[in-house]
Design a protein around this motif. Structure first.
Motif, PDB file in Angstrom:
ATOM      1  N   THR A 351      36.060  78.283  10.641  1.00  0.00           N
ATOM      2  CA  THR A 351      35.031  79.033  11.421  1.00  0.00           C
ATOM      3  C   THR A 351      34.098  78.224  12.092  1.00  0.00           C
ATOM      4  O   THR A 351      34.423  77.033  12.534  1.00  0.00           O
ATOM      5  CB  THR A 351      34.551  80.040  10.596  1.00  0.00           C
ATOM      6  N   VAL A 352      33.156  78.787  12.725  1.00  0.00           N
ATOM      7  CA  VAL A 352      32.112  78.296  13.414  1.00  0.00           C
ATOM      8  C   VAL A 352      30.895  78.048  12.745  1.00  0.00           C
ATOM      9  O   VAL A 352      30.579  78.836  11.879  1.00  0.00           O
ATOM     10  CB  VAL A 352      32.176  78.823  14.855  1.00  0.00           C
ATOM     11  N   ALA A 353      30.019  76.731  13.202  1.00  0.00           N
ATOM     12  CA  ALA A 353      28.779  76.825  12.397  1.00  0.00           C
ATOM     13  C   ALA A 353      27.950  77.883  12.576  1.00  0.00           C
ATOM     14  O   ALA A 353      26.943  78.116  11.684  1.00  0.00           O
ATOM     15  CB  ALA A 353      28.115  75.458  12.889  1.00  0.00           C
ATOM     16  N   TYR A 354      27.867  78.823  13.509  1.00  0.00           N
ATOM     17  CA  TYR A 354      27.299  79.896  13.978  1.00  0.00           C
ATOM     18  C   TYR A 354      27.169  80.631  12.653  1.00  0.00           C
ATOM     19  O   TYR A 354      26.217  81.481  12.290  1.00  0.00           O
ATOM     20  CB  TYR A 354      27.655  80.671  15.056  1.00  0.00           C
ATOM     21  N   GLU A 355      28.406  80.977  12.472  1.00  0.00           N
ATOM     22  CA  GLU A 355      28.616  82.033  11.156  1.00  0.00           C
ATOM     23  C   GLU A 355      28.081  81.615   9.935  1.00  0.00           C
ATOM     24  O   GLU A 355      27.503  82.396   8.998  1.00  0.00           O
ATOM     25  CB  GLU A 355      30.035  82.298  11.041  1.00  0.00           C
ATOM     26  N   ILE A 356      27.889  80.163   9.804  1.00  0.00           N
ATOM     27  CA  ILE A 356      27.311  79.736   8.421  1.00  0.00           C
ATOM     28  C   ILE A 356      26.185  80.008   8.397  1.00  0.00           C
ATOM     29  O   ILE A 356      25.580  80.459   7.270  1.00  0.00           O
ATOM     30  CB  ILE A 356      27.756  78.361   8.247  1.00  0.00           C
ATOM     31  N   VAL A 357      25.139  79.801   9.300  1.00  0.00           N
ATOM     32  CA  VAL A 357      23.886  80.209   9.271  1.00  0.00           C
ATOM     33  C   VAL A 357      23.376  81.345   9.617  1.00  0.00           C
ATOM     34  O   VAL A 357      22.406  82.126   8.707  1.00  0.00           O
ATOM     35  CB  VAL A 357      22.849  79.261  10.136  1.00  0.00           C
TER      36      VAL A 357
END
Length: 369
Positions: A351-357
């Motif tokens: 996925t993308v780092a955006y989703e993690i945070v």
């Protein structure tokens, strides 16, 4: 109190905003603080960004804008999506700047402003290749004319959004910039002047100077996260979020012992198994235990053992260094010489780092420094 929390470094936010604001001069910087500032805390981040050089804030929802106004944050706030018609009264009340791209939204904006006896600045969004929201290019002149004809609206901005700017070698970004420039020429020829031009997200702001125009809208970069792994070396950004917890329990298990739901993990050797109080109900993906996820304990990387459960996660700590209840665990951030980044976690989860945070749960309190 449950010993699981997120440390948010406001000095890191200020550093990143200042770095980006300097990079894009003379363009202005709009700090995107939607989605609770990408999970970092909308009000403290918005205040910090404004103090560090952002001249506008951007949110997705009217309610997000309301929260900023109730916190006495007074700089302009742009709504990135057109509100529903029945929300425009609140838009006017809270002095928000709406984006419009449909006739119905434009009419509702004008009516709300007229009822309040005020002029309302609006930004007109055009779709140049994202295919999400925004007016088709063929309709933009008609909408701009309609805004000019209304006695209660001002055309304060015209903007678009780039779809693949985080892929530095993808030529489609140059195409979108070209299409946007062509549209601006048509607007000028039709007599529309004096509005803010903005196209750039974080990736465009960092890597495409031709796309900076009058303002850039930076989101992920102000939180210290590169828009994509390919852009990690573009600027010395400082990650603002560290997610921590503590070891709750330690037990010694024998080689071959199955761990967690589904028994997808079996201890490869006799080991210390630590349980930590964070799980997928906190936004920590259930899959991290089966795709190579790790945490930091004692400055060392330790493998997540088996499926992450709703409230707890198990960690294989080996036998080389003792682990005890109360030991600090870092899930995202730096401990000693080791660091786990949002980008690393995102790559493991495809996925993308955006989703993690952004997916960090409300059960995880924030501590601001």
């Amino acid at each position: 109190m449950r010993p699981t929390w997120a440390d948010i470094s406001l000095p890191a936010i200020a550093h990143n905003v200042g770095l980006l604001a300097e990079l894009v001069q003379p363009a202005e910087l709009c700090a995107v603080v939607k989605a609770d500032a990408y999970g970092h805390g909308i009000v403290p981040v918005a205040r910090t960004a404004a103090q560090a050089g952002a001249t506008m804030l951007a949110v997705a929802l009217v309610d997000e804008g309301r929260r900023l106004r109730e916190a006495d944050i007074d700089i302009p706030v742009l709504l990135l999506s057109e509100p529903r018609p029945n929300e425009f009264a609140a838009v006017v009340e809270h002095r928000l700047t709406p984006t419009v791209y449909q006739g119905e939204g434009l009419a509702a904006a004008a009516a709300a402003a007229a009822t309040a006896g005020e002029r309302l600045p609006v930004h007109l969004k055009v779709d140049t290749g994202m295919a999400r929201v925004g007016a088709p290019p063929a309709q933009v002149l008609m909408l701009a004319d309609a805004i000019a004809e209304r006695g209660t609206l001002d055309l304060a901005g015209v903007w678009t959004h780039c779809a693949v700017a985080d892929e530095p070698d993808n030529s489609f970004t140059a195409y979108q910039i070209e299409q946007y420039n062509h549209l601006l020429s048509r607007l000028r020829l039709a007599g529309h002047h004096g509005f803010s031009r903005h196209l750039a997200n974080s990736a465009v702001a960092m890597a495409h100077p031709a796309g900076r125009f009058d303002m850039v809208r930076c989101g992920i970069a102000i939180y210290g996260i590169p828009p994509s792994p390919a852009m990690a070396a573009h600027l010395p950004l400082q990650p603002a979020m560290t997610v921590r917890t503590e070891v709750a329990m330690v037990k010694t298990i024998a080689a071959g012992t199955p761990v967690s739901y589904g028994h997808h993990y079996r201890a490869p050797a006799d080991t210390q198994l630590a349980t930590i109080p964070i799980g997928y109900a906190d936004g920590w993906s259930r899959r991290l235990g089966v795709c190579g996820g790790e945490v930091l304990i004692g400055g060392r990387r330790r493998a997540i053992a088996g499926m992450v459960t709703m409230d707890q996660t198990m960690v294989d700590c080996g036998v080389d260094h003792p682990v005890a209840p109360g030991d600090e665990v870092v899930l995202l951030g730096r401990q000693g010489d080791e660091e786990i980044t949002a980008t690393e976690i995102a790559e493991r989860l495809d996925t993308v780092a955006y989703e993690i945070v952004c997916q960090l749960g409300r059960r995880v309190p924030h501590r601001f420094s």
